[in-house]
Design a protein around this motif. Structure first.
Motif, PDB file in Angstrom:
ATOM      1  N   PHE A 175      38.763 -60.002  55.042  1.00 39.66           N
ATOM      2  CA  PHE A 175      37.921 -59.251  55.978  1.00 39.66           C
ATOM      3  C   PHE A 175      38.696 -58.225  56.792  1.00 39.66           C
ATOM      4  CE2 PHE A 175      35.895 -58.961  60.247  1.00 39.66           C
ATOM      5  CZ  PHE A 175      34.757 -58.268  59.858  1.00 39.66           C
ATOM      6  N   PHE A 176      39.759 -58.643  57.461  1.00 41.44           N
ATOM      7  CA  PHE A 176      40.512 -57.708  58.297  1.00 41.44           C
ATOM      8  C   PHE A 176      41.225 -56.634  57.472  1.00 41.44           C
ATOM      9  CE2 PHE A 176      40.173 -61.249  61.427  1.00 41.44           C
ATOM     10  CZ  PHE A 176      39.488 -60.545  62.393  1.00 41.44           C
ATOM     11  N   PRO A 177      41.851 -56.979  56.321  1.00 42.79           N
ATOM     12  CA  PRO A 177      42.407 -55.906  55.495  1.00 42.79           C
ATOM     13  C   PRO A 177      41.356 -54.894  55.041  1.00 42.79           C
ATOM     14  CG  PRO A 177      43.349 -58.001  54.845  1.00 42.79           C
ATOM     15  CD  PRO A 177      42.261 -58.315  55.828  1.00 42.79           C
ATOM     16  N   LEU A 178      40.153 -55.381  54.721  1.00 38.38           N
ATOM     17  CA  LEU A 178      39.093 -54.474  54.281  1.00 38.38           C
ATOM     18  C   LEU A 178      38.661 -53.519  55.402  1.00 38.38           C
ATOM     19  CD1 LEU A 178      36.848 -56.842  52.129  1.00 38.38           C
ATOM     20  CD2 LEU A 178      38.177 -54.889  51.306  1.00 38.38           C
ATOM     21  N   LEU A 179      38.778 -53.980  56.649  1.00 40.93           N
ATOM     22  CA  LEU A 179      38.403 -53.119  57.776  1.00 40.93           C
ATOM     23  C   LEU A 179      39.278 -51.867  57.836  1.00 40.93           C
ATOM     24  CD1 LEU A 179      37.651 -55.506  60.786  1.00 40.93           C
ATOM     25  CD2 LEU A 179      36.031 -54.290  59.322  1.00 40.93           C
ATOM     26  N   LEU A 180      40.487 -51.947  57.312  1.00 42.88           N
ATOM     27  CA  LEU A 180      41.374 -50.782  57.310  1.00 42.88           C
ATOM     28  C   LEU A 180      40.822 -49.659  56.439  1.00 42.88           C
ATOM     29  CD1 LEU A 180      44.799 -52.634  57.012  1.00 42.88           C
ATOM     30  CD2 LEU A 180      43.855 -51.558  59.066  1.00 42.88           C
ATOM     31  N   LEU A 181      39.908 -49.995  55.533  1.00 38.68           N
ATOM     32  CA  LEU A 181      39.280 -48.992  54.656  1.00 38.68           C
ATOM     33  C   LEU A 181      37.899 -48.570  55.164  1.00 38.68           C
ATOM     34  CD1 LEU A 181      40.140 -50.637  51.212  1.00 38.68           C
ATOM     35  CD2 LEU A 181      41.373 -48.791  52.364  1.00 38.68           C
ATOM     36  N   GLU A 182      37.448 -49.180  56.246  1.00 33.36           N
ATOM     37  CA  GLU A 182      36.101 -48.899  56.722  1.00 33.36           C
ATOM     38  C   GLU A 182      35.937 -47.459  57.199  1.00 33.36           C
ATOM     39  OE1 GLU A 182      32.068 -49.635  57.697  1.00 33.36           O
ATOM     40  OE2 GLU A 182      33.519 -50.498  56.301  1.00 33.36           O
ATOM     41  N   GLY A 183      36.992 -46.854  57.722  1.00 30.02           N
ATOM     42  CA  GLY A 183      36.904 -45.459  58.149  1.00 30.02           C
ATOM     43  C   GLY A 183      36.577 -44.541  56.981  1.00 30.02           C
ATOM     44  N   VAL A 184      37.257 -44.739  55.862  1.00 33.45           N
ATOM     45  CA  VAL A 184      36.974 -43.951  54.657  1.00 33.45           C
ATOM     46  C   VAL A 184      35.547 -44.198  54.210  1.00 33.45           C
ATOM     47  CG1 VAL A 184      37.605 -43.575  52.245  1.00 33.45           C
ATOM     48  CG2 VAL A 184      39.392 -43.997  53.955  1.00 33.45           C
ATOM     49  N   ASN A 185      35.122 -45.464  54.237  1.00 36.52           N
ATOM     50  CA  ASN A 185      33.773 -45.820  53.814  1.00 36.52           C
ATOM     51  C   ASN A 185      32.711 -45.135  54.678  1.00 36.52           C
ATOM     52  OD1 ASN A 185      31.759 -47.439  52.359  1.00 36.52           O
ATOM     53  ND2 ASN A 185      31.596 -48.620  54.240  1.00 36.52           N
ATOM     54  N   LEU A 186      32.914 -45.121  55.992  1.00 38.10           N
ATOM     55  CA  LEU A 186      31.939 -44.503  56.900  1.00 38.10           C
ATOM     56  C   LEU A 186      31.832 -42.999  56.655  1.00 38.10           C
ATOM     57  CD1 LEU A 186      32.800 -46.391  60.215  1.00 38.10           C
ATOM     58  CD2 LEU A 186      30.722 -46.636  58.850  1.00 38.10           C
ATOM     59  N   HIS A 187      32.966 -42.342  56.464  1.00 43.53           N
ATOM     60  CA  HIS A 187      32.926 -40.898  56.188  1.00 43.53           C
ATOM     61  C   HIS A 187      32.256 -40.622  54.847  1.00 43.53           C
ATOM     62  CE1 HIS A 187      35.125 -39.826  59.709  1.00 43.53           C
ATOM     63  NE2 HIS A 187      36.238 -40.440  59.355  1.00 43.53           N
ATOM     64  N   PHE A 188      32.564 -41.442  53.847  1.00 45.36           N
ATOM     65  CA  PHE A 188      31.969 -41.253  52.519  1.00 45.36           C
ATOM     66  C   PHE A 188      30.457 -41.422  52.569  1.00 45.36           C
ATOM     67  CE2 PHE A 188      30.358 -43.262  48.628  1.00 45.36           C
ATOM     68  CZ  PHE A 188      30.615 -42.258  47.716  1.00 45.36           C
ATOM     69  N   LYS A 189      29.990 -42.479  53.233  1.00 47.90           N
ATOM     70  CA  LYS A 189      28.550 -42.719  53.299  1.00 47.90           C
ATOM     71  C   LYS A 189      27.835 -41.643  54.106  1.00 47.90           C
ATOM     72  CE  LYS A 189      28.350 -47.660  52.392  1.00 47.90           C
ATOM     73  NZ  LYS A 189      27.943 -49.008  52.877  1.00 47.90           N
ATOM     74  N   SER A 190      28.509 -41.085  55.090  1.00 48.01           N
ATOM     75  CA  SER A 190      27.920 -39.997  55.863  1.00 48.01           C
ATOM     76  C   SER A 190      27.649 -38.796  54.976  1.00 48.01           C
ATOM     77  CB  SER A 190      28.858 -39.595  57.011  1.00 48.01           C
ATOM     78  OG  SER A 190      28.930 -40.600  57.991  1.00 48.01           O
ATOM     79  N   LEU A 238      42.637 -42.882  59.943  1.00 50.90           N
ATOM     80  CA  LEU A 238      41.441 -43.461  59.317  1.00 50.90           C
ATOM     81  C   LEU A 238      41.484 -44.987  59.351  1.00 50.90           C
ATOM     82  CD1 LEU A 238      40.981 -41.113  56.219  1.00 50.90           C
ATOM     83  CD2 LEU A 238      39.480 -41.288  58.219  1.00 50.90           C
ATOM     84  N   ALA A 239      42.660 -45.562  59.131  1.00 50.28           N
ATOM     85  CA  ALA A 239      42.788 -47.016  59.145  1.00 50.28           C
ATOM     86  C   ALA A 239      42.489 -47.582  60.531  1.00 50.28           C
ATOM     87  CB  ALA A 239      44.191 -47.422  58.695  1.00 50.28           C
ATOM     88  N   VAL A 240      43.035 -46.959  61.568  1.00 53.34           N
ATOM     89  CA  VAL A 240      42.795 -47.425  62.936  1.00 53.34           C
ATOM     90  C   VAL A 240      41.333 -47.228  63.314  1.00 53.34           C
ATOM     91  CG1 VAL A 240      43.332 -47.010  65.373  1.00 53.34           C
ATOM     92  CG2 VAL A 240      45.169 -47.062  63.674  1.00 53.34           C
ATOM     93  N   PHE A 241      40.773 -46.076  62.957  1.00 55.63           N
ATOM     94  CA  PHE A 241      39.362 -45.780  63.247  1.00 55.63           C
ATOM     95  C   PHE A 241      38.458 -46.827  62.593  1.00 55.63           C
ATOM     96  CE2 PHE A 241      35.421 -43.523  61.912  1.00 55.63           C
ATOM     97  CZ  PHE A 241      34.916 -43.230  63.169  1.00 55.63           C
ATOM     98  N   GLY A 242      38.674 -47.117  61.308  1.00 53.66           N
ATOM     99  CA  GLY A 242      37.843 -48.079  60.607  1.00 53.66           C
ATOM    100  C   GLY A 242      37.995 -49.487  61.138  1.00 53.66           C
ATOM    101  N   PHE A 243      39.243 -49.883  61.419  1.00 54.18           N
ATOM    102  CA  PHE A 243      39.509 -51.230  61.933  1.00 54.18           C
ATOM    103  C   PHE A 243      38.863 -51.412  63.305  1.00 54.18           C
ATOM    104  CE2 PHE A 243      41.862 -54.722  63.738  1.00 54.18           C
ATOM    105  CZ  PHE A 243      42.117 -55.555  62.649  1.00 54.18           C
TER     106      PHE A 243
END
Length: 364
Positions: A175-190, A238-243
């Motif tokens: 879960f926590f490692p995946l959060l490091l990719l959440e910033g990329v995911n949010l920008h992509f989905k936008s 991006l990693a900090v933003f997503g986390f």
């Protein structure tokens, strides 16, 4: 009234019997909150927060210039990730009409904060988040618990296949490692949401704003810093933003009761039973953008951040009187509940022939 084990959602028959008195009681609670002035706007507070964030951006820009070609720039990248998340929190508050009385003024400021600063589509966020608030944690209605890389209920976990199934089986650990990719995911989905077919409000404006934002951001970095350092700067930011984003929203509802698709609950029960508050006072409120008062935020979405703390006392007493479970705990216990829930759900995706001794090492 701390609680780490959420109360089950009542049966449909019980919910129907209780809904009328609870509905009337919520009307009385709303009147109490309004009389106390807690639904009034606090523009001075938001102007102060916005000003401080602009100063922080200026400080980061100054630090980038002074550091030059140094790997200490990654500290600036991390700081930028934190500040941009705070801008996203303000955009979230504008989308809920917390800042201005006028809906148009909130939408204009929300679009600037979300798109121009945080790099997220405001229209996508509004559509998704409005559905979430209407039916939090309800299967088939809340997009926040829809099947994705992480599964939030057993049926979705059991339906995963291939790599997704492997990830789901281990999602509490990943879960926590995946959060490091959440910033990329949010920008992509936008961007994906703005390019989809069908009507999208503000599509051209938001695409233009995102293009200018990403162009200026990347352009300045790659012009000022060596290629590898600039790429690392963006990666860390991006990693900090997503986390930070994912880590803030996760404790709000994850690990709370999942509402069946056909369940009918009154507004008060639906919002309170599926939400979790995080203790910590003013410092936690600053860290989480007011989302630590998740129960009150869901009951009164347009209530400004500075008033949520006062509303908490009223809501807690109201829920105590009506015997409606009110969940509040510290951040560490909240994350433990989140991981324990993900672990239980992930069991449905595990191979039944996996070593049984692994069960003794799971979250509980």
């Amino acid at each position: 009234m701390p609680s780490s084990v959420p109360s089950a959602v009542p049966s449909a028959a019980t919910a129907r019997l209780a809904s009328q008195p609870l509905t009337r009681s919520f009307t009385a609670l709303t009147s109490q909150v309004r009389t106390a002035g807690l639904l009034g706007r606090t523009r001075g507070f938001y102007a102060l927060v916005f000003g401080l964030l602009l100063l922080a951006l200026g400080g980061i820009a100054t630090g980038v210039v002074l550091l030059g070609e140094s790997w200490l720039q990654l500290l600036m990248a991390g700081a930028l990730g934190l500040v941009l998340t705070q801008f996203a929190f303000l955009g979230h508050e504008a989308s809920h009409r917390q800042i201005f009385v006028s809906g148009k003024a909130n939408d204009r400021s929300g679009r600037i904060l979300a798109v121009g600063f945080a790099g997220l589509s405001y229209s996508w966020w509004m559509t998704k988040h409005t559905r979430h608030h209407g039916n939090p944690n309800q299967v088939g209605k809340d997009p926040d618990i829809a099947r994705d890389t992480v599964s939030f209920h057993e049926a979705d976990a059991a339906a995963q296949r291939g790599l997704s199934r492997w990830i789901t089986a281990r999602q509490s650990y990943l879960f926590f490692p995946l959060l490091l990719l959440e910033g990329v995911n949010l920008h992509f989905k936008s961007v994906q949401s703005l390019l989809q077919r069908g009507p999208v409000k503000g599509r051209k404006l938001e695409l233009a704003m995102l293009g200018v934002r990403f162009g200026l951001y990347a352009g300045v970095l790659f012009w000022f810093l060596p290629l590898g350092m600039a790429a690392a700067f963006i990666g860390v930011q991006l990693a900090v933003f997503g986390f930070y984003m994912g880590g803030t929203f996760a404790p709000n509802h994850m690990g709370m009761p999942i509402v069946p698709a056909d369940a009918k609950l009154d507004f008060l029960s639906k919002q309170v039973r599926t939400s979790r508050n995080i203790t910590g006072g003013i410092w936690m409120s600053a860290l989480m953008g007011g989302l630590n008062y998740q129960v009150e935020h869901h009951l009164f979405p347009s209530m400004p951040r500075p008033h949520l703390r006062a509303a908490r006392a009223m809501v807690r007493e109201h829920c105590r009187t009506l015997d409606v479970p009110y969940t509040e705990t510290n951040l560490i216990r909240a994350y433990h509940s989140v991981l324990a829930h993900l672990d239980r759900v992930g069991l449905k995706a595990r191979d039944p022939f996996d070593c049984p001794a692994a069960g003794n090492m799971r979250f509980g």
